[in-house]
Design a protein around this motif. Structure first.
Motif, mmCIF file in Angstrom:
data_model
loop_
_atom_site.group_PDB
_atom_site.id
_atom_site.type_symbol
_atom_site.label_atom_id
_atom_site.label_comp_id
_atom_site.label_asym_id
_atom_site.label_seq_id
_atom_site.Cartn_x
_atom_site.Cartn_y
_atom_site.Cartn_z
ATOM 1 N N PHE A 260 0.048 -0.310 -3.113
ATOM 2 C CA PHE A 260 -0.406 -1.511 -2.427
ATOM 3 C C PHE A 260 0.720 -2.358 -1.833
ATOM 4 O O PHE A 260 0.468 -3.173 -0.957
ATOM 5 C CB PHE A 260 -1.246 -2.366 -3.371
ATOM 6 C CG PHE A 260 -2.549 -1.724 -3.708
ATOM 7 C CD1 PHE A 260 -3.598 -1.745 -2.810
ATOM 8 C CD2 PHE A 260 -2.722 -1.066 -4.912
ATOM 9 C CE1 PHE A 260 -4.795 -1.128 -3.103
ATOM 10 C CE2 PHE A 260 -3.922 -0.456 -5.221
ATOM 11 C CZ PHE A 260 -4.962 -0.479 -4.308
ATOM 12 N N SER A 261 1.936 -2.204 -2.319
ATOM 13 C CA SER A 261 3.021 -3.023 -1.793
ATOM 14 C C SER A 261 4.376 -2.396 -2.115
ATOM 15 O O SER A 261 4.533 -1.689 -3.097
ATOM 16 C CB SER A 261 2.956 -4.428 -2.391
ATOM 17 O OG SER A 261 4.010 -5.227 -1.896
ATOM 18 N N THR A 262 5.347 -2.716 -1.261
ATOM 19 C CA THR A 262 6.728 -2.322 -1.523
ATOM 20 C C THR A 262 7.585 -3.544 -1.841
ATOM 21 O O THR A 262 8.763 -3.390 -2.158
ATOM 22 C CB THR A 262 7.318 -1.583 -0.305
ATOM 23 O OG1 THR A 262 7.222 -2.429 0.840
ATOM 24 C CG2 THR A 262 6.586 -0.273 -0.061
ATOM 25 N N ASP A 263 7.003 -4.716 -1.773
ATOM 26 C CA ASP A 263 7.718 -5.957 -2.080
ATOM 27 C C ASP A 263 7.982 -6.030 -3.586
ATOM 28 O O ASP A 263 7.044 -5.976 -4.387
ATOM 29 C CB ASP A 263 6.877 -7.148 -1.634
ATOM 30 C CG ASP A 263 7.577 -8.481 -1.829
ATOM 31 O OD1 ASP A 263 8.614 -8.529 -2.516
ATOM 32 O OD2 ASP A 263 7.074 -9.487 -1.283
ATOM 33 N N VAL B 169 5.950 -8.703 -5.526
ATOM 34 C CA VAL B 169 4.533 -8.355 -5.670
ATOM 35 C C VAL B 169 4.363 -7.275 -6.737
ATOM 36 O O VAL B 169 3.462 -7.350 -7.577
ATOM 37 C CB VAL B 169 3.942 -7.892 -4.313
ATOM 38 C CG1 VAL B 169 2.540 -7.335 -4.480
ATOM 39 C CG2 VAL B 169 3.959 -9.029 -3.306
ATOM 40 N N ILE B 170 5.222 -6.297 -6.719
ATOM 41 C CA ILE B 170 5.155 -5.217 -7.712
ATOM 42 C C ILE B 170 5.374 -5.758 -9.117
ATOM 43 O O ILE B 170 4.653 -5.403 -10.048
ATOM 44 C CB ILE B 170 6.164 -4.100 -7.370
ATOM 45 C CG1 ILE B 170 5.718 -3.369 -6.104
ATOM 46 C CG2 ILE B 170 6.321 -3.131 -8.530
ATOM 47 C CD1 ILE B 170 6.714 -2.373 -5.572
ATOM 48 N N SER C 281 2.445 0.640 -6.718
ATOM 49 C CA SER C 281 3.321 1.019 -5.601
ATOM 50 C C SER C 281 2.551 1.362 -4.333
ATOM 51 O O SER C 281 3.094 1.260 -3.237
ATOM 52 C CB SER C 281 4.183 2.210 -6.009
ATOM 53 O OG SER C 281 4.981 1.865 -7.118
#
Length: 111
Positions: free
Chosen positions: A26-29, A32-33, A24
């Motif tokens: 590194f990204s909120t997409d 991607v998660i 979480s």
């Protein structure tokens, strides 16, 4: 070697346990998660052989045996590359394909 192996096992375990919060950061997409969460168990499992491989690298570098390291890396890259090509062409594993090839390279270097 023992302490390095313990450190690799500990870091792999911590990575596996804390994978949710780490991903979480590194990204909120959501895509991607999801992909990262799918890869984290494999990445965590690779930490032990990676630690041992890096210890052996240090030993051989300290002994100035660069020729052996180069030859060993060449022969270890062959199965990793073959696996990468096979998986990329045969399956839709996404990020797991790269981590499997990387893990193959590291395990081969330890053996």
């Amino acid at each position: 070697l023992f302490l390095g192996g313990c450190a690799g096992a500990l870091l792999g375990s911590l990575l596996f346990i804390a994978s949710g919060p780490i991903v979480s950061v590194f990204s909120t997409d959501p895509a991607v998660i999801a992909e990262a969460r799918r890869a984290i168990p494999l990445v965590a499992a690779i930490q032990l052989p990676a630690a041992i491989a890096y210890i052996f690298d240090g030993i051989f570098l300290g002994a100035r045996d660069f020729r052996f390291l180069g030859i060993a890396m060449f022969f270890c890259a062959l199965p990793a590359t073959a696996l990468l090509i096979f998986l990329a062409n045969s399956f839709d594993l996404g990020l797991l394909t790269l981590w499997m090839a990387s893990g193959t390279l590291l395990v081969c270097r330890v053996v």
